[in-house]
Design a protein around this motif. Sequence first.
Motif, short mmCIF file in Angstrom:
data_model
loop_
_atom_site.label_atom_id
_atom_site.label_comp_id
_atom_site.label_asym_id
_atom_site.label_seq_id
_atom_site.Cartn_x
_atom_site.Cartn_y
_atom_site.Cartn_z
N PHE D 269 -27.25 -7.53 -25.32
CA PHE D 269 -25.88 -7.19 -24.87
C PHE D 269 -25.58 -7.83 -23.52
O PHE D 269 -26.38 -7.78 -22.60
CB PHE D 269 -25.75 -5.67 -24.77
N ARG D 270 -24.41 -8.41 -23.43
CA ARG D 270 -23.95 -8.92 -22.13
C ARG D 270 -22.55 -8.38 -21.90
O ARG D 270 -21.61 -8.78 -22.59
CB ARG D 270 -23.95 -10.46 -22.17
N GLY D 271 -22.40 -7.44 -21.00
CA GLY D 271 -21.13 -6.74 -20.82
C GLY D 271 -20.12 -7.56 -20.05
O GLY D 271 -20.47 -8.46 -19.27
N ALA D 272 -18.87 -7.24 -20.26
CA ALA D 272 -17.78 -7.91 -19.54
C ALA D 272 -17.75 -7.42 -18.09
O ALA D 272 -18.06 -6.26 -17.81
CB ALA D 272 -16.46 -7.59 -20.22
N ALA D 273 -17.37 -8.31 -17.20
CA ALA D 273 -17.29 -7.95 -15.78
C ALA D 273 -16.01 -7.16 -15.53
O ALA D 273 -14.96 -7.44 -16.12
CB ALA D 273 -17.30 -9.21 -14.93
N HIS D 274 -16.09 -6.18 -14.69
CA HIS D 274 -14.91 -5.36 -14.40
C HIS D 274 -15.20 -4.55 -13.15
O HIS D 274 -16.31 -4.59 -12.61
CB HIS D 274 -14.60 -4.44 -15.58
N ARG D 275 -14.22 -3.81 -12.71
CA ARG D 275 -14.46 -2.87 -11.62
C ARG D 275 -13.48 -1.70 -11.71
O ARG D 275 -12.46 -1.79 -12.38
CB ARG D 275 -14.37 -3.55 -10.27
N HIS D 276 -13.85 -0.65 -11.02
CA HIS D 276 -13.02 0.55 -11.00
C HIS D 276 -13.32 1.27 -9.70
O HIS D 276 -14.40 1.09 -9.10
CB HIS D 276 -13.27 1.45 -12.20
N THR D 277 -12.37 2.07 -9.26
CA THR D 277 -12.57 2.75 -7.98
C THR D 277 -13.67 3.80 -8.06
O THR D 277 -14.21 4.20 -7.03
CB THR D 277 -11.26 3.38 -7.48
#
Lengths: 350, 350, 350, 350
Positions: D269-277
């Motif tokens: 698995f290679r997850g998508a890059a993202h961010r959240h507070t």
Amino acid sequence: MASPPTVDPEVFYSKLPAFHVEPLWRARGLMRPAPGREAVGCVWRYDEVRRLLLESGDVVTAAEADRRVLMLLNPGLDGAAAATANLYAGLQLVLPGEVAPKHRHAAAAIRFIVEGDGAYTAVDGEKSVMRPGDLVLTPNWTWHDHGNESDGPMIWLDGLDIPLVNKLDVPFFESPGEDRQLLTRPDDASARHWAQGRLRPLWEGDWQRRYSPVVNYPWTVTERVLRDAAADTDGTPHDGVVFRYTNPVDGGHVLPTLGCAVQLLKAGFRGAAHRHTSAAVYHVVRGNGATIVDGARLTWGPGDTFAVPGWAVHEHAAGDEEAILFSFTDEPVLESLDLLRTAPADRQEA
Amino acid sequence: MASPPTVDPEVFYSKLPAFHVEPLWRARGLMRPAPGREAVGCVWRYDEVRRLLLESGDVVTAAEADRRVLMLLNPGLDGAAAATANLYAGLQLVLPGEVAPKHRHAAAAIRFIVEGDGAYTAVDGEKSVMRPGDLVLTPNWTWHDHGNESDGPMIWLDGLDIPLVNKLDVPFFESPGEDRQLLTRPDDASARHWAQGRLRPLWEGDWQRRYSPVVNYPWTVTERVLRDAAADTDGTPHDGVVFRYTNPVDGGHVLPTLGCAVQLLKAGFRGAAHRHTSAAVYHVVRGNGATIVDGARLTWGPGDTFAVPGWAVHEHAAGDEEAILFSFTDEPVLESLDLLRTAPADRQEA
Amino acid sequence: MASPPTVDPEVFYSKLPAFHVEPLWRARGLMRPAPGREAVGCVWRYDEVRRLLLESGDVVTAAEADRRVLMLLNPGLDGAAAATANLYAGLQLVLPGEVAPKHRHAAAAIRFIVEGDGAYTAVDGEKSVMRPGDLVLTPNWTWHDHGNESDGPMIWLDGLDIPLVNKLDVPFFESPGEDRQLLTRPDDASARHWAQGRLRPLWEGDWQRRYSPVVNYPWTVTERVLRDAAADTDGTPHDGVVFRYTNPVDGGHVLPTLGCAVQLLKAGFRGAAHRHTSAAVYHVVRGNGATIVDGARLTWGPGDTFAVPGWAVHEHAAGDEEAILFSFTDEPVLESLDLLRTAPADRQEA
Amino acid sequence: MASPPTVDPEVFYSKLPAFHVEPLWRARGLMRPAPGREAVGCVWRYDEVRRLLLESGDVVTAAEADRRVLMLLNPGLDGAAAATANLYAGLQLVLPGEVAPKHRHAAAAIRFIVEGDGAYTAVDGEKSVMRPGDLVLTPNWTWHDHGNESDGPMIWLDGLDIPLVNKLDVPFFESPGEDRQLLTRPDDASARHWAQGRLRPLWEGDWQRRYSPVVNYPWTVTERVLRDAAADTDGTPHDGVVFRYTNPVDGGHVLPTLGCAVQLLKAGFRGAAHRHTSAAVYHVVRGNGATIVDGARLTWGPGDTFAVPGWAVHEHAAGDEEAILFSFTDEPVLESLDLLRTAPADRQEA
Ligand SMILES: [Fe+2]
Ligand SMILES: [Fe+2]
Ligand SMILES: [Fe+2]
Ligand SMILES: [Fe+2]
Ligand SMILES: [Fe+2]
Ligand SMILES: [Fe+2]
Ligand SMILES: [Fe+2]
Ligand SMILES: [Fe+2]
């Protein structure tokens, strides 16, 4: 499981009633493709009903005076005490000095004042003096009584969920034989304390009940708000400048089973045709106009009451002057049960 | 698992930082028995702060004019830009002709108008002209700008959740370099359309946001409601005749992180002592009085601002005439997180 | 307003129908003191209905096979297709190879599997293979179809809100003439993804609908949970060890109009007498016992179905071995409309 | 209002502290453009921390044994007892025979069992025996105590909202000096009664509290559900097959201030890059992999704990075998306060 033995249909069907079963495959109309719409659009003229109400003075005995109401019956509903499938409407006359003793019922009620000035309703310990255009709530199972201490007659429109409560078979009624309830709060306290729905009176504490704490939504406020908004906007395509009366505690409908609204149709307004599963009973506060309901044109003027059944295609139009309509509806019921459905419709000829 | 080998504590502890771990058994004050209450009760005198604000004209450059704010700092918080642990307060002066260009930020703000008449704030496409006593909301991430088109100075109290947003480390800020936002609605439309919080303007459609749709809660309404209620009731033992400003859509607080209230203390009112984990910043709209906070007596008069930190024992008292206090608070934060706690307290000597 | 002229009652009343009004003061039974309870407690014996269902093979044509249902009619309701005022119940037989083509309706349905193994229901793109004790939901307006791909007959109990939907006059029905809907998800995906109601599958995204996302609540789970709990507790005085099936998204009822429950009555259990405005249809999964309903003793055994009307005083008793009852109810309807009322009652003789 | 007199800036600024005000126009960094992200991504290796914990036996006195916890400190937070801005994490060792006496605190806690078998936690009258992978809740202000009655050491991960509670300055703590609380319910009753989150135990009555009634979410269930789902779906692009632990009463987070999740990353698995507070602390239940956090590659293996600060860009990757991660987060806090923000991000090099 072997294949079933050959059976004679006639014999078979005749056996069933004894077992309290019936064949679905012979049932017709159990699940219809769309609402049957037995109720029809119709208007009750105020001058006519008012005249009948006044005439009824000789017919109604003193003891029955608190029930001097002419129920508005939908011609399509076969004599049922209903203005639409789920809504009851009636016009009530209360003469000076008359009272309705304290009682309560599972059916919830709203009253919208049509004529006269100064009678009161008391609800759950609070008395409210009523004036034309006021909306008064007597929610499910709240103690209420009313009386006319003024020197003129009062006429109001009663709206109830009686057909719904009866269909669901959950009526309750109590009448303990006392004329008046004990008043535990200043007159019109709720209207004053919640006067500005955006300001919550913290001394009133938590409000756990499912209905609005406001007894009387006075017309003076409603009209001013309506007029101010009308200076800004044309409102919605279907209903013009329309407000829903809400419970200030949670912003929802005033009652779990009845919703109320008021709308201003500007002079010449012609509303878009549409339909929804909820029905409504309208009362004309001001102005003349017409509503086309399933192709039939209902003209209306001041004081008239008219019904738009659920799923009926309808469109409102104002005459040369602005019109103001009050209405009550079973929309909260259908919303709660996830059975509210809305659809646009083609403009109707009528 | 064998018993651990004998270790030299000094060696042991010296190893830990390399692994980014520290011993809980040597941590002090991690879980305290009660709030530390570093913030203290304190008053900012209006005449003093006002004078300083006016003096600041020479000090603040034109380019900085939109930030001509004196922040009210709690003496217990060691210079932090905070009036209480979670609340920021400031008094802002806006001179004729000055503008604050369009921007938005994660911190939510309220402003309460103290002096002057006719400057505007624009929020999410709506412009509102402000008068003394008006409460204006600029919720989290809404575009806003303001300006003074009147010919006199304006002073208002700014209340924000900056300390909270910064502690949580979730600040955001955008300033696109445009003076004014596009106005997409009539001036003061929201105040007018939601004027009567009990009437929902249906043409405004669903409101999915978490804050009140009302930009300006005008003082003319607030004061009338307050006065009418005061004729009926003494309100609560702690706060007299007190109203919470609410979001008319759902009856909740105006913002998810800031609550607002207004209260009338009748002449001679002496409130019960109590405390709660929420803090408040009060602004004196009218009247004189005193609030005892953790044993210290804070006297206050018109225009003054004072802070009551969280969990501080406090009791309000009005002087010989009635007093009116506006306040903002972090109560919604503590409520949402289930950290709101309230307790009665003994009457304080002061 | 002068006193009304003298009128002849006969003349007066005869005029009213033309105006579509009727006198409230002559209306009887509009607001009754308590539910009329026309529906009565009654049992449908499984061996009897099952035998009739099997016999019906010769009577039902192939084209009608998807409607091979014996509706359970409450003897008090005068032939209406209703087991209680608001609930429809039917026992359906599906023979190997039979299918019900894709359709949808406003009436919401649950099915509880009584006998057989391996037929499927497909709902909104998901197919579920059903086994005895499984609870399958086909909510309001969801596409569904079913078929028996096993080599034995299947019998299940259908529960619907048809009486309610018809009384409210909001039926809708669509049958596009396709045998099967397109399957867009793995078989039984919802049962698996929401298998543990306490774990929310985040890849399923937001769930905005008003009904449970779970198609099939399998008996294997239900039974284990019931048995484990029974080792700990006697549950409630009225219903023993009783669980409500819930929508895992919000913890509420599985459907806005139908609630479901399962209860284990320990050997010798004798429940407290009580009543509530909601009605229920029970299906006996296991064990023998009796329920006294308004003084009439209904004995029941495995596979039997029985009805307890709204507001009927009732008390359940298990025989010498434990009993398990599944039930469906109109409780969510009455709850939503604030018409749910519960009361204790005296133990009945029967 | 006359124009202000000319003032000397130096004099002006020197006067301000006496009035407890400071100029906003000289304040820097009050409203930052984005989170400061002082916390950094970091890993705590299980073998290292475990070894230190075992060594600590000689260092920790018997009386302190209940606090034998190594706190995991984020290297960016300057020694604060915090793994991310708002989250505390610690690894605790409890040896056979050790107990932690009854106490309660405003800080809410979760514990996730890493190693050992058979120690218990008691919460609000219920005792639960814990096994690896179990999630145990000790919500805000619930009485709790624990002990190791097994014959081996237990190690668990503690997750708390201490930094949040301290920043908000609302700590409370009570320790009445009793070793054990009274047990009022069967051991593990809540886990059993709410075992199937979709079935609500009606004898438990209304649940008015704001946290989940379930004390222990056992791993045996979690793992089975995770594995079954993984056979169906790849889950979300960011987190693979991911479940949120929920409060079965309302489907929300388990606690108002802490959320928990468990996710299975399939081999490769290679997850998508993202961010959240929101920030999270992860614990590796099984497998190897790496998470890139703001460009830094954190490799991890079984038992390791790692932190992803709020607003940090991150992407997860599993190695050649599947990986399972447990995590806890401050997402409920940011959600409640309307401060949760999520954004996609570009794939990172690392
Ligand atoms: Fe009545
Ligand atoms: Fe309409
Ligand atoms: Fe701003
Ligand atoms: Fe207070
Ligand atoms: Fe169907
Ligand atoms: Fe019952
Ligand atoms: Fe603890
Ligand atoms: Fe993430």
